[in-house]
Structure formats: structure tokens, C-alpha cells
Design a protein around this motif. Structure first.
Motif, mmCIF file in Angstrom:
data_model
loop_
_atom_site.group_PDB
_atom_site.id
_atom_site.type_symbol
_atom_site.label_atom_id
_atom_site.label_comp_id
_atom_site.label_asym_id
_atom_site.label_seq_id
_atom_site.Cartn_x
_atom_site.Cartn_y
_atom_site.Cartn_z
ATOM 1 N N ARG A 293 -18.731 39.368 -28.252
ATOM 2 C CA ARG A 293 -17.394 38.979 -28.827
ATOM 3 C C ARG A 293 -17.207 38.042 -30.103
ATOM 4 N NH1 ARG A 293 -13.975 39.234 -24.262
ATOM 5 N NH2 ARG A 293 -14.662 40.794 -22.720
ATOM 6 N N GLY A 294 -16.247 38.443 -30.611
ATOM 7 C CA GLY A 294 -15.775 37.632 -31.944
ATOM 8 C C GLY A 294 -14.533 37.340 -31.953
ATOM 9 N N TRP A 295 -13.980 36.481 -32.829
ATOM 10 C CA TRP A 295 -12.929 35.656 -33.087
ATOM 11 C C TRP A 295 -12.904 35.678 -34.520
ATOM 12 C CZ3 TRP A 295 -9.120 34.654 -29.811
ATOM 13 C CH2 TRP A 295 -9.332 34.430 -28.481
ATOM 14 N N PHE A 296 -11.614 36.346 -35.009
ATOM 15 C CA PHE A 296 -11.339 36.442 -36.458
ATOM 16 C C PHE A 296 -9.968 35.743 -36.597
ATOM 17 C CE2 PHE A 296 -14.668 39.219 -38.206
ATOM 18 C CZ PHE A 296 -15.353 39.876 -37.009
ATOM 19 N N ARG A 297 -9.568 35.585 -37.863
ATOM 20 C CA ARG A 297 -8.321 35.073 -38.032
ATOM 21 C C ARG A 297 -7.672 35.788 -39.345
ATOM 22 N NH1 ARG A 297 -9.578 28.713 -39.164
ATOM 23 N NH2 ARG A 297 -10.783 28.903 -41.218
ATOM 24 N N GLN A 298 -6.470 35.882 -39.509
ATOM 25 C CA GLN A 298 -5.845 36.361 -40.722
ATOM 26 C C GLN A 298 -4.599 35.680 -40.925
ATOM 27 O OE1 GLN A 298 -5.103 40.588 -40.218
ATOM 28 N NE2 GLN A 298 -5.211 41.103 -42.333
#
Length: 126
Positions: A33-38
Motif C-alpha cells: 500500500r502507498g500514500w500519494f498526494r497531489q
């Protein structure tokens, strides 16, 4: 795979938030699982990732020492604990699942992730 993020909101600089990512329609999965942001007008940036074993994690340099990713496989949840938040952490945060990984595999590349949530807004005021 449906992913649902929660826990976003408005916080003052220096404060904390904990994001959660649920997979409500699945039993325990073996996905990294990963977390990304934009932010508007920019590409989606990597924040943190955890292997499906839970024993391997990786962080972006900008959050290292402040954010912690973890998983509770008994509840099929992944968390992102965010401490000492800064205004530059303001973004929409996305949870993602990578189905094609090894036991301890993690990946920082968004293109490696197969499923994404709808995102949760985090706003840090100065």
C-alpha cells in the motif's frame, strides 16, 4: 479493489492528523500500500509505502521523520500518521494498492499501483 480514505481535514501548522485507508469490500489482502498526494496543477507525488508483510517501509524525504505509515491487517486498514504538519503538506492525499509485489516489496512509483481511492483533503494553515 475499492479503497476509501478518511481522516483528512484542517489543522494548524505543527499539528497532527491520522489518515486511514480501508478496503471495505475485501477480506485481508496481500497488497503493498502507498500514500500519494497531489496539489492543483501538479503531478501526484509519492509520500510513503508499506509492504504487504508490513516489515518494509519507504518515505519521501520531505516527510521522513514526521510521517509514519502502518497497517492493521486484522482490520484491513492502512494508516498514515502525520505529525509536525507544515503548510506545504497541504494536498489531496490518495491511498493506493499495488497487487504485484513480493512479500517485502515496496515501490515509490505511482505507475506501479493498480488501485486508488478517491482522496481526502488535508489543509495545513500557517
Amino acid at each position: 479493489v475499492q479503497l476509501v480514505e478518511s481522516g483528512g481535514g484542517l489543522v494548524q501548522a505543527g499539528g497532527s492528523l491520522r489518515l486511514s485507508c480501508a478496503a471495505p469490500n475485501r477480506a485481508r489482502d496481500h497488497y503493498a500500500r502507498g500514500w500519494f498526494r497531489q496539489t492543483p496543477g501538479k503531478e501526484r507525488d509519492f509520500v510513503a509505502a508499506i509492504s504487504w508483510s508490513g516489515s518494509n517501509t519507504v518515505y519521501a524525504d520531505s516527510v521522513k521523520g514526521r510521517f509514519t505509515i502502518s497497517r492493521d491487517d486484522t482490520k484491513n486498514l492502512v494508516y498514515l500518521q502525520m505529525n509536525r504538519l507544515k503548510p506545504e503538506d497541504t494536498a489531496v492525499y490518495y491511498c493506493a494498492a499495488d497487487v504485484d509485489t513480493s512479500f517485502n516489496g515496496v515501490d515509490y512509483r505511482a505507475a506501479s499501483y493498480d488501485y486508488w481511492g478517491q482522496g481526502t483533503q488535508v489543509t495545513v494553515s500557517s
